[in-house]
Design an enzyme around this catalytic site. Structure first.
Site, PDB file in Angstrom:
ATOM      1  N   CYS A 332       6.896  11.108   7.472  1.00 41.59           N
ATOM      2  CA  CYS A 332       7.208   9.886   6.634  1.00 41.59           C
ATOM      3  C   CYS A 332       6.199   9.084   6.043  1.00 41.59           C
ATOM      4  O   CYS A 332       5.821   9.727   5.039  1.00 41.59           O
ATOM      5  CB  CYS A 332       7.685   8.827   7.920  1.00 41.59           C
ATOM      6  SG  CYS A 332       9.001   7.685   7.086  1.00 41.59           S
ATOM      7  N   HIS A 428      11.610  11.817  11.651  1.00 40.10           N
ATOM      8  CA  HIS A 428      11.176  11.501  12.734  1.00 40.10           C
ATOM      9  C   HIS A 428      11.761  12.205  13.800  1.00 40.10           C
ATOM     10  O   HIS A 428      12.841  12.650  13.794  1.00 40.10           O
ATOM     11  CB  HIS A 428      11.140   9.908  12.839  1.00 40.10           C
ATOM     12  CG  HIS A 428      10.620   9.141  11.799  1.00 40.10           C
ATOM     13  ND1 HIS A 428       9.223   9.018  12.010  1.00 40.10           N
ATOM     14  CD2 HIS A 428      10.858   8.394  10.811  1.00 40.10           C
ATOM     15  CE1 HIS A 428       8.901   8.143  11.020  1.00 40.10           C
ATOM     16  NE2 HIS A 428      10.007   7.900  10.494  1.00 40.10           N
TER      17      HIS A 428
END
Length: 487
Positions: A332, A428
């Site tokens: 991310c 994630h």
């Protein structure tokens, strides 16, 4: 049936773990249970089934209750992003950015959203277990409170106060809370728990009775030190400030702790691997030269954390690591940092600006558009994964043609350098499934274990629930919640 609220004499007294344990214990008894936290502050968040986000602890508590996470479980979430500002999430969606000085005014009107979420959960369950935030003894914050007594009184929910004996002064903290809070607030407290006790509880019998006599509240039990709690995901970066346990893994996976690190629980599954030592590198410390893999975790303020990387000299460590022919993975915000540049034209995370990235991936990122919040699944490195996306920003460039991730719907995500050493993705939870960990660790010479992270968490929750069954008066707590529901 009703509801019960745990508040604490301070932060980090173990409320989140106890709520999770109670959710599992009462669920194991056959009740339909829901967790609830009116207001939370966390950089570790989770995606909900209704397309929102909540604090990581509430997602774990939902797992404990064996239900899907929903934004109603944490209707107000503050995500610190630096410069004394926080992103405000209401009902799972970004509402704006607040400075610390604006919070008292900014929370006006939020109680209505909090109560609406709570009532929906109450209608859907036999029992709602509520977690407070901080402490009701912070009487300077009482006006306009929606997290502790402000909520308890508005919703008429009985409170049990949690004290932490491990840090010392538990008698003073419990009795002192009774002394300083408003009498009408004190009337909401029906009892207390003593948490994190090491040794023989019989040795604390006199202290326990002293708390009952001096506070006028009944005790519901003494909880021993819950070693299994370390297996649960953390939502608070304070855990990163503690000295890590000495590791004995054969290879080192290193992750620098940037000031605005977020969703660092992505790395927790690596702790299940006995051959891996996960090293969270604090400021002022170089990234270990012996690291086999460097992971750049998520960030709530990518540009600010890029500056921190350079300030600490970690950018030099990362480049030296790649020159030695060793891999780097960005998750991310960490993925964004690995590119050529990161632009924030709208000033979403700070001042409007464009900064140079680490240049290890031929991609650029623009922080713009709606926040993407979605559960995802697919394959990476030929192995299955299940995770979620939670990000602002569009990343594109030549290295995105070598995407390491392919979703089940056919979309691709991320980028890989031409030499294959550097990769990044917006996913994630990438390491949660054992087969995906094996795919990343095998090139490092590690076979990898066979335990999925969720299964490990689930086993820890069962163990914690069993301990609470032995040491707390759960029937009395349930009766307290039921009596409140009958009012």
């Amino acid at each position: 049936m009703g509801a019960l609220m745990l508040q604490g004499t301070g932060s980090d007294v173990g409320k989140s773990v106890l709520v999770a344990g109670l959710c599992r214990a009462f669920t194991n008894r056959g009740l339909s249970v829901r967790p609830f936290k009116p207001q939370n502050m966390s950089t570790n968040a989770a995606v909900t089934t209704n397309g929102g986000e909540i604090g990581r602890a509430q997602a774990t508590q939902a797992l404990a209750a064996r239900v899907a996470p929903h934004s109603d479980m944490n209707p107000v979430l503050l995500k610190p992003q630096g410069d004394r500002t926080s992103q405000l999430i209401v009902d799972g969606r970004v509402r704006g950015v607040l400075r610390a000085s604006e919070w008292r005014q900014g929370r006006e009107g939020l109680l209505d959203s909090v109560l609406a979420s709570y009532r929906r959960l109450l209608r859907a369950a036999d029992l709602v277990v509520v977690e407070g935030a901080g402490s009701p003894a912070e009487i300077n914050l009482r006006a306009g409170d929606i997290a502790n007594m402000g909520f308890a009184r508005a919703a008429d929910v009985p409170v049990v106060l949690v004290g932490d004996i491990d840090r010392g002064g538990v008698i003073a903290s419990l009795v002192g809370t009774r002394a300083v809070i408003d009498p009408a607030d004190a009337a909401m407290v029906r009892g207390f728990l003593v948490n994190k006790f090491r040794g023989d509880p019989a040795l604390f019998e006199d202290g326990y009775r002293a708390i009952e006599q001096r506070s006028g509240w009944r005790g519901y039990g003494v909880v021993p030190w819950l070693a299994e709690a370390r297996r649960l995901p953390s939502e608070d970066a304070v855990v990163l400030q503690r000295a890590p346990a000495a590791g004995g893994g054969r290879i080192v996976v290193a992750c620098p702790i940037t000031p605005h690190i977020a969703n660092f629980d992505d790395l927790d599954p690596l702790r299940l691997e006995p051959e891996v030592e996960l090293v969270m590198v604090p400021p002022g410390t170089p990234i270990p030269a012996e690291a086999a893999l460097i992971v750049l975790a998520g960030s709530k303020a990518t540009i600010a954390d890029l500056r921190a990387l350079r300030r600490e000299g970690w950018d030099i460590d990362v480049r030296a690591h790649v020159r030695r022919g060793r891999p780097v993975l960005g998750l991310c915000g960490g993925y964004q940092m690995l590119g050529r540049s990161v632009a924030d034209p709208g000033g979403i995370e700070g001042p409007a600006e464009t900064v140079e990235g680490l240049g290890l991936l031929d991609v650029t990122t623009v922080l713009a558009g709606d926040k993407r919040l979605v559960a995802v699944a697919g394959a990476a490195h030929g192995a299955r994964f299940e995770g979620y996306e939670m990000h602002l920003g569009l990343t594109a460039g030549a290295d995105a043609a070598r995407a390491p991730v392919r979703f089940d719907d056919g979309r691709e995500d991320g980028a890989t350098s031409a030499d294959g050493l550097v990769a990044g993705t917006y996913v994630h939870g990438l390491f949660a499934l054992a087969e995906q960990r094996r795919a990343w660790l095998a090139p490092l010479g590690v076979a990898g274990g066979g335990v999925d992270h969720r299964a490990d968490i689930d086993a820890a929750l069962d163990s914690i629930a069993a301990t609470l069954e032995r040491h707390l008066e759960l029937d009395a707590l349930l009766a307290l919640a039921s009596a409140a529901g009958a009012m």
